[in-house]
Design a protein around this motif. Sequence first.
Motif, PDB file in Angstrom:
ATOM      1  N   SER A  79      40.522  55.417  58.290  1.00  4.90           N
ATOM      2  CA  SER A  79      39.696  54.217  58.396  1.00  4.90           C
ATOM      3  C   SER A  79      38.452  54.470  59.234  1.00  4.90           C
ATOM      4  N   ALA A  80      37.534  53.514  59.200  1.00  4.66           N
ATOM      5  CA  ALA A  80      36.312  53.616  59.994  1.00  4.66           C
ATOM      6  C   ALA A  80      36.618  53.707  61.478  1.00  4.66           C
ATOM      7  N   ALA A  81      37.747  53.156  61.897  1.00  6.14           N
ATOM      8  CA  ALA A  81      38.148  53.218  63.305  1.00  6.14           C
ATOM      9  C   ALA A  81      38.846  54.527  63.648  1.00  6.14           C
ATOM     10  N   GLY A  82      39.032  55.390  62.645  1.00  2.23           N
ATOM     11  CA  GLY A  82      39.677  56.679  62.898  1.00  2.23           C
ATOM     12  C   GLY A  82      41.179  56.669  62.763  1.00  2.23           C
ATOM     13  N   HIS A  83      41.751  55.583  62.227  1.00  2.00           N
ATOM     14  CA  HIS A  83      43.198  55.503  62.055  1.00  2.00           C
ATOM     15  C   HIS A  83      43.614  56.098  60.708  1.00  2.00           C
ATOM     16  N   ILE A  84      44.798  56.681  60.667  1.00  2.00           N
ATOM     17  CA  ILE A  84      45.336  57.270  59.430  1.00  2.00           C
ATOM     18  C   ILE A  84      45.933  56.155  58.585  1.00  2.00           C
ATOM     19  N   MET A  85      45.366  55.936  57.396  1.00  2.00           N
ATOM     20  CA  MET A  85      45.834  54.867  56.510  1.00  2.00           C
ATOM     21  C   MET A  85      46.793  55.430  55.465  1.00  2.00           C
ATOM     22  N   LEU A  86      47.961  54.809  55.347  1.00  2.00           N
ATOM     23  CA  LEU A  86      48.943  55.200  54.342  1.00  2.00           C
ATOM     24  C   LEU A  86      49.101  54.047  53.351  1.00  2.00           C
ATOM     25  N   GLY A  87      48.669  54.265  52.125  1.00  4.24           N
ATOM     26  CA  GLY A  87      48.784  53.233  51.099  1.00  4.24           C
ATOM     27  C   GLY A  87      50.233  52.986  50.731  1.00  4.24           C
ATOM     28  N   THR A  88      50.658  51.746  50.821  1.00  3.37           N
ATOM     29  CA  THR A  88      52.073  51.435  50.595  1.00  3.37           C
ATOM     30  C   THR A  88      52.487  51.619  49.140  1.00  3.37           C
ATOM     31  N   MET A  89      51.520  51.677  48.229  1.00  8.13           N
ATOM     32  CA  MET A  89      51.837  51.865  46.817  1.00  8.13           C
ATOM     33  C   MET A  89      51.698  53.321  46.392  1.00  8.13           C
ATOM     34  N   ASP A  90      51.278  54.178  47.333  1.00  8.37           N
ATOM     35  CA  ASP A  90      51.097  55.596  47.008  1.00  8.37           C
ATOM     36  C   ASP A  90      52.408  56.371  47.174  1.00  8.37           C
ATOM     37  N   LEU A 141      34.382  64.844  60.188  1.00 11.88           N
ATOM     38  CA  LEU A 141      33.504  63.764  59.756  1.00 11.88           C
ATOM     39  C   LEU A 141      33.429  62.671  60.821  1.00 11.88           C
ATOM     40  N   GLN A 142      34.535  62.446  61.487  1.00  9.58           N
ATOM     41  CA  GLN A 142      34.545  61.420  62.534  1.00  9.58           C
ATOM     42  C   GLN A 142      33.610  61.810  63.691  1.00  9.58           C
ATOM     43  N   LYS A 143      33.573  63.104  64.042  1.00 10.25           N
ATOM     44  CA  LYS A 143      32.659  63.556  65.101  1.00 10.25           C
ATOM     45  C   LYS A 143      31.210  63.341  64.680  1.00 10.25           C
ATOM     46  N   ARG A 144      30.913  63.616  63.406  1.00 12.62           N
ATOM     47  CA  ARG A 144      29.554  63.392  62.902  1.00 12.62           C
ATOM     48  C   ARG A 144      29.214  61.897  62.933  1.00 12.62           C
ATOM     49  N   LEU A 145      30.200  61.068  62.634  1.00  8.68           N
ATOM     50  CA  LEU A 145      29.997  59.621  62.649  1.00  8.68           C
ATOM     51  C   LEU A 145      29.677  59.138  64.067  1.00  8.68           C
ATOM     52  N   LEU A 146      30.407  59.643  65.055  1.00  7.02           N
ATOM     53  CA  LEU A 146      30.170  59.254  66.445  1.00  7.02           C
ATOM     54  C   LEU A 146      28.770  59.677  66.896  1.00  7.02           C
ATOM     55  N   CYS A 147      28.337  60.851  66.455  1.00  3.44           N
ATOM     56  CA  CYS A 147      26.981  61.313  66.777  1.00  3.44           C
ATOM     57  C   CYS A 147      25.935  60.395  66.147  1.00  3.44           C
ATOM     58  N   LEU A 148      26.213  59.953  64.927  1.00  2.00           N
ATOM     59  CA  LEU A 148      25.292  59.061  64.239  1.00  2.00           C
ATOM     60  C   LEU A 148      25.196  57.722  64.972  1.00  2.00           C
ATOM     61  N   LEU A 181      37.131  49.534  56.005  1.00  2.00           N
ATOM     62  CA  LEU A 181      36.346  50.601  55.392  1.00  2.00           C
ATOM     63  C   LEU A 181      36.972  51.953  55.671  1.00  2.00           C
ATOM     64  N   THR A 182      36.809  52.876  54.724  1.00  2.00           N
ATOM     65  CA  THR A 182      37.227  54.254  54.974  1.00  2.00           C
ATOM     66  C   THR A 182      36.162  54.930  55.828  1.00  2.00           C
ATOM     67  N   LEU A 183      36.518  56.070  56.383  1.00  5.33           N
ATOM     68  CA  LEU A 183      35.583  56.826  57.205  1.00  5.33           C
ATOM     69  C   LEU A 183      34.333  57.194  56.396  1.00  5.33           C
ATOM     70  N   GLU A 184      34.542  57.589  55.142  1.00 11.19           N
ATOM     71  CA  GLU A 184      33.409  57.972  54.293  1.00 11.19           C
ATOM     72  C   GLU A 184      32.483  56.781  54.022  1.00 11.19           C
ATOM     73  N   GLU A 185      33.062  55.629  53.735  1.00  7.91           N
ATOM     74  CA  GLU A 185      32.254  54.432  53.460  1.00  7.91           C
ATOM     75  C   GLU A 185      31.440  54.028  54.679  1.00  7.91           C
ATOM     76  N   TYR A 186      32.064  54.064  55.830  1.00 17.68           N
ATOM     77  CA  TYR A 186      31.372  53.653  57.049  1.00 17.68           C
ATOM     78  C   TYR A 186      30.272  54.651  57.411  1.00 17.68           C
ATOM     79  N   TYR A 187      30.524  55.928  57.191  1.00 15.86           N
ATOM     80  CA  TYR A 187      29.509  56.943  57.482  1.00 15.86           C
ATOM     81  C   TYR A 187      28.266  56.722  56.618  1.00 15.86           C
ATOM     82  N   LYS A 188      28.462  56.425  55.344  1.00 11.94           N
ATOM     83  CA  LYS A 188      27.329  56.175  54.446  1.00 11.94           C
ATOM     84  C   LYS A 188      26.529  54.959  54.906  1.00 11.94           C
TER      85      LYS A 188
END
Length: 485
Positions: A272-283, A301-308, A331-338
């Motif tokens: 997630s955008a907060a850096g938590h590991i998300m486990l989809g319950t349907m996966d 990617l999270q380190k790059r996000l913090l720098c941004l 949001l996922t980490l990728e979505e928030y970074y964008k």
Amino acid sequence: TFYYFIRLCLEKILLQCILQSRTLSGADAINALRPFYFAVHPDFFGQHPREREVNENSLKRLNGYLENLQKPGFRSFKPTQLTFYVREREPNSSDVPESFSASGFRAVSFTLHTRDLLSTVLDILNSCSLSTEHIQSLNVNSEPHKEAKSTVNRPIKWDKTYYSFTGFKDPEEELEQAQRMETTLISWLDDHEASAVKKLKKSLPLRKELERLKFELSRQLQLSDIRWQRSWGIAHRCSQLHSLGRLVQQRPEVLKNVKGHTVVFTDRSGVSAAGHIMLGTMDVHDHWTKIFERLPNYYKLQKRLLCLEDRISQLLGGIQVIYIEELQPLLTLEEYYKTLDSFYNKLCDSRLPFHPRSLRGLQMILESDSYTPSLHESGHFTIPTVCDPASLQWFIFAKAQEARENLKRKEEMMITEKELIDTSTEKFSLDRLYKEPSVSSAQMIDCCKRLLKESLPYLQGMHLCISHFYSVLQDGDLCIPWNWK
């Protein structure tokens, strides 16, 4: 047929007059939407996680739309498409808002593009095939609609013979009846205590099992925490933890990178955008395994996000960029970074002249679904990613002092809130007292202060949730509105 036609014509004319002569307050809108909330609230979809999640996300977007309508001078609206799963009514129960069947529901999609509360409320109710007759009995404001050409500024009052002839319900009589039948905390507890106690006792063994599983997995994997995105039932949560436990036994090597992190069970897997590991319950486990294997790349990617975030902060005078899980979309980490990267590039192009460190101590979140900046009562700025840089600069400068005062008041209120929760829990011998994320600290404080003046033996040993309406959850938690009567 003739009288039916006459009734339809009169109803249409009356509704048009209401639209032209009345406006709704925020409280009126909530009351008017009560049948809608009863039909779509996520707590009634405990056995249908996907539908529950759709309704949760749609309610958040709807609440944001309604809040924007109430902001003075707000003129920039983006059409908002919403989808809800609406519970089907029980047969022959059209006059009772709470009489919904647990056996079925239907999907309803509609787009909001109205610019006033009354029109929006009517659109929502009509789209979901819910009655709008009760709106006539609301105590709406008598000031004329700003966009209406009519100069009528008083509520329409028909002679009693009009209601006898047409078959319409008299709003005054309905209002008096509603006031007489208004739900109070005591009366509701009288009616629902036994049901809640029965459900709570049934859930106690599962609650103990949940705590045991959570403790063992947290210790074994050295996790910071295990959370759930929303309030699934206890049995559902236990099942999810058992599933994670089986993966630990089968593939312990893939979990070596989770140490110190938080695992959140949600509807999609990733980080997630907060850096938590998300486990989809349907996966399936294979999908979870891939997420665990890719964690080192996520951490980079999270380190790059913090720098941004730091770079954006430097460009905006030291204001801190934060992400608030309770108030923002998941949001996922990728979505928030964008999102951050796009906003950063826009700031770089504009070269705003913020003095370095002039806004230190202030906070902001980025919002994709709005167009104008705002200041939240908790003290943080909500900044649209598409906001005009010049407008952004002026707004932050104009509201900086108010933001600091709000942040200070938030800290004080959080201390007061915790003290009142502890005092209330002790006085009523509650097993747990908590609130929904949508309930503010100010609302929780007001609720607890009034509760402490009451004698409520019903609550001993119960789990009490402060919400916006009354309900008994599937595991026996009692939900009461913060502004209970």
